[in-house]
Enzyme design. Structure first.
Site, PDB file in Angstrom:
ATOM      1  CG  HIS A 107      26.177  37.261  22.746  1.00 54.86           C
ATOM      2  ND1 HIS A 107      25.379  38.613  22.052  1.00 54.86           N
ATOM      3  CD2 HIS A 107      26.405  37.975  24.131  1.00 54.86           C
ATOM      4  CE1 HIS A 107      24.924  39.496  23.268  1.00 54.86           C
ATOM      5  NE2 HIS A 107      25.799  39.190  24.016  1.00 54.86           N
ATOM      6  CB  SER A 138      26.617  42.227  25.046  1.00 54.78           C
ATOM      7  OG  SER A 138      25.686  41.960  24.779  1.00 54.78           O
TER       8      SER A 138
HETATM    9  C1  GTR Z   1      22.468  39.847  28.617  1.00 54.20           C
HETATM   10  C2  GTR Z   1      20.925  40.968  28.447  1.00 54.20           C
HETATM   11  C3  GTR Z   1      21.871  41.688  26.695  1.00 54.20           C
HETATM   12  C4  GTR Z   1      22.906  41.621  26.655  1.00 54.20           C
HETATM   13  C5  GTR Z   1      23.467  41.072  27.360  1.00 54.20           C
HETATM   14  C6  GTR Z   1      25.314  41.050  27.460  1.00 54.20           C
HETATM   15  O1  GTR Z   1      21.386  39.456  29.659  1.00 54.20           O
HETATM   16  O2  GTR Z   1      19.585  40.205  28.040  1.00 54.20           O
HETATM   17  O3  GTR Z   1      20.611  42.569  26.442  1.00 54.20           O
HETATM   18  O4  GTR Z   1      23.217  42.754  26.681  1.00 54.20           O
HETATM   19  O5  GTR Z   1      23.096  40.368  29.014  1.00 54.20           O
HETATM   20  O6  GTR Z   1      25.688  42.774  27.595  1.00 54.20           O
HETATM   21  O7  GTR Z   1      26.321  40.579  27.906  1.00 54.20           O
END
Ligand code: GTR
Length: 422
Positions: free
Chosen positions: A402, A261
């Site tokens: 995610h 991420s």
């Molecule tokens: C989210 C963000 C992403 C990603 C994520 C993370 O809210 O929009 O770009 O980086 O966080 O790092 O968990």
């Protein structure tokens, strides 16, 4: 007081809802766009060989990403001292060695410390390692009671028992699911991890972390072309690598930088800006990571710069709702890693990060790998879920959300053995 707090929470919830509602998840609404060709210089000259790429094309792209996306590191700050503060020859039920090293940096009356937690296979004298940041402290990635709890600021996460921005015993082991340490050790690869908040707390505040070390006079924040947090975190990874160059138990030529991420955006920038990293893994890195910005699918440049104003350099805001004006796109960030092995991974339910944009980026970066006779992604057709393509440039999309899973690590370990360690 209570009413105001409720109102603030309501506004925040609405902002998040609005930002998600606004995102495009419809492939038919992806705009027509022209992707810059990494094998053409900014003034249109064709790059025909790896030598020209390295001298000209790579350099001008690296300069662009430095000044307009992640921001330049304003100076040099070397390790003042490195100390192994804790170690064991019998960690993980005797499977591995554990080392905890404190790196200290000093300038004027400022001090910065971060701790590298390492698990190293006993079977190898000088171990290759995966190096990656964690989100909530080294003690969260394992149940191991000997891992030191960071005193640095942390984002609250009540479900992990993290309140008042402090890490405590309560959060020990809450992220073990994301780190397949035993699988790595069994494969003869170590893990080195750092809590990213020790290098720069993840908040829109440039008075803490490493940024202020370089302020001149009354400077309050980095200049428009200077580093945001992603660049600061990447800086920290490079300092860990400096340490490995002095440390006999890690093979400094076999350090694979990993991140998920926002920390996947970080591993990509670290790998692009520091050619000593032997391989790079980006797990669900999304916008500002592996995903193509010009597709405007899921999270966009404008969205990310308003939700996380501290991640990129201020110049990147020139492209908010203006991706057309970008003379580069993220496939060229990936190309900066060539000819070193690169793994880009997505998750099917992680549409916010635009899996297709991450895949296409790896595909278009492969052109540069071709110059070095390294095999990348050879077709622009996305593979089926859970069917990895593994070459020097690798890609998979797995089922699920995610996250980082054992499936992901199994692929990274396999690829590392084939592409980095052979
Ligand atoms: C989210 C963000 C992403 C990603 C994520 C993370 O809210 O929009 O770009 O980086 O966080 O790092 O968990």
């Amino acid at each position: 007081m209570k009413k105001i707090a409720l109102l603030i929470i309501f506004v925040m919830v609405m902002q998040v809802a609005w930002s998600q509602a606004e995102a495009n998840y419809d492939e038919s609404k992806v705009p027509d766009f022209e992707l810059p060709d990494p094998l053409k210089t900014f003034n249109g000259k064709k790059i025909r060989n790896s030598k020209k790429w390295t001298k000209k094309g790579r350099q001008e792209l690296l300069d662009f990403f430095t000044e307009n996306v992640y921001g330049e590191v304003p100076g040099e700050l070397k390790i003042a001292s490195a100390q192994i503060v804790e170690q064991s020859e019998n960690a993980l039920n005797g499977k591995a060695k554990r080392r905890q090293v404190e790196l200290t940096f000093k300038k004027g009356n400022r001090n910065l410390h971060f701790f590298i937690l390492m698990y190293l296979p006993k079977s190898v004298e000088k171990a290759p390692v995966f190096l990656g940041y964690n989100f909530y402290g080294n003690h969260t990635i394992t149940e191991d009671v000997n891992v030191i709890i960071s005193e640095a600021w942390s984002r609250d996460n009540p479900s992990f028992g993290i309140i008042n921005n402090q890490l405590t015993e309560q959060s020990r082991g809450v992220r073990t699911n994301r780190w397949a340490i035993e699988k790595m050790i069994d494969a003869g690869i170590g893990l080195a991890t750092i809590y990213y908040g020790e290098v720069d707390p993840d908040k829109d505040d440039f008075t803490d972390g490493v940024h202020p070390f370089f302020y001149v006079d009354n400077q309050q924040q980095p200049a428009a072309s200077e580093w945001g947090s992603i660049s600061a975190w990447s800086w920290g990874l490079s300092r860990a690598l400096d340490y490995f160059e002095t440390y006999s138990e890690v093979d400094e030529n076999k350090v694979i930088v990993f991140g998920h991420s926002r920390l996947g955006k970080t591993s990509l920038w670290a790998g692009a800006s520091d050619e000593r990293f032997a391989g790079v893994i980006s797990n669900c890195s999304g916008c500002g990571g592996a995903a193509l910005s010009k597709r405007k699918f899921g999270e966009t440049v404008g969205r990310i710069n308003s939700s996380f104003p501290h991640w990129f350099c201020k110049n990147f805001r020139n492209f908010n709702n203006n991706e057309e004006a970008l003379p580069v796109d993220q496939h060229e960030l990936l190309a900066l890693i060539a000819p070193r092995p690169l793994y880009v991974a997505s998750a099917e339910e992680d549409q916010w990060a635009d899996p297709k944009g991450e895949f296409l980026s790896a595909f278009y970066a492969s052109k540069v790998y071709d110059l070095f006779d390294k095999k990348g992604i050879t077709s622009d057709k996305m593979p089926a879920v859970n069917e990895p393509i593994q070459n020097t440039v690798s890609y998979h999309i797995r089922t699920g959300k995610h996250d980082v899973t054992d499936f992901d690590w199994e692929q990274y370990i396999n690829w590392a053995k084939e592409q980095v360690l052979k």
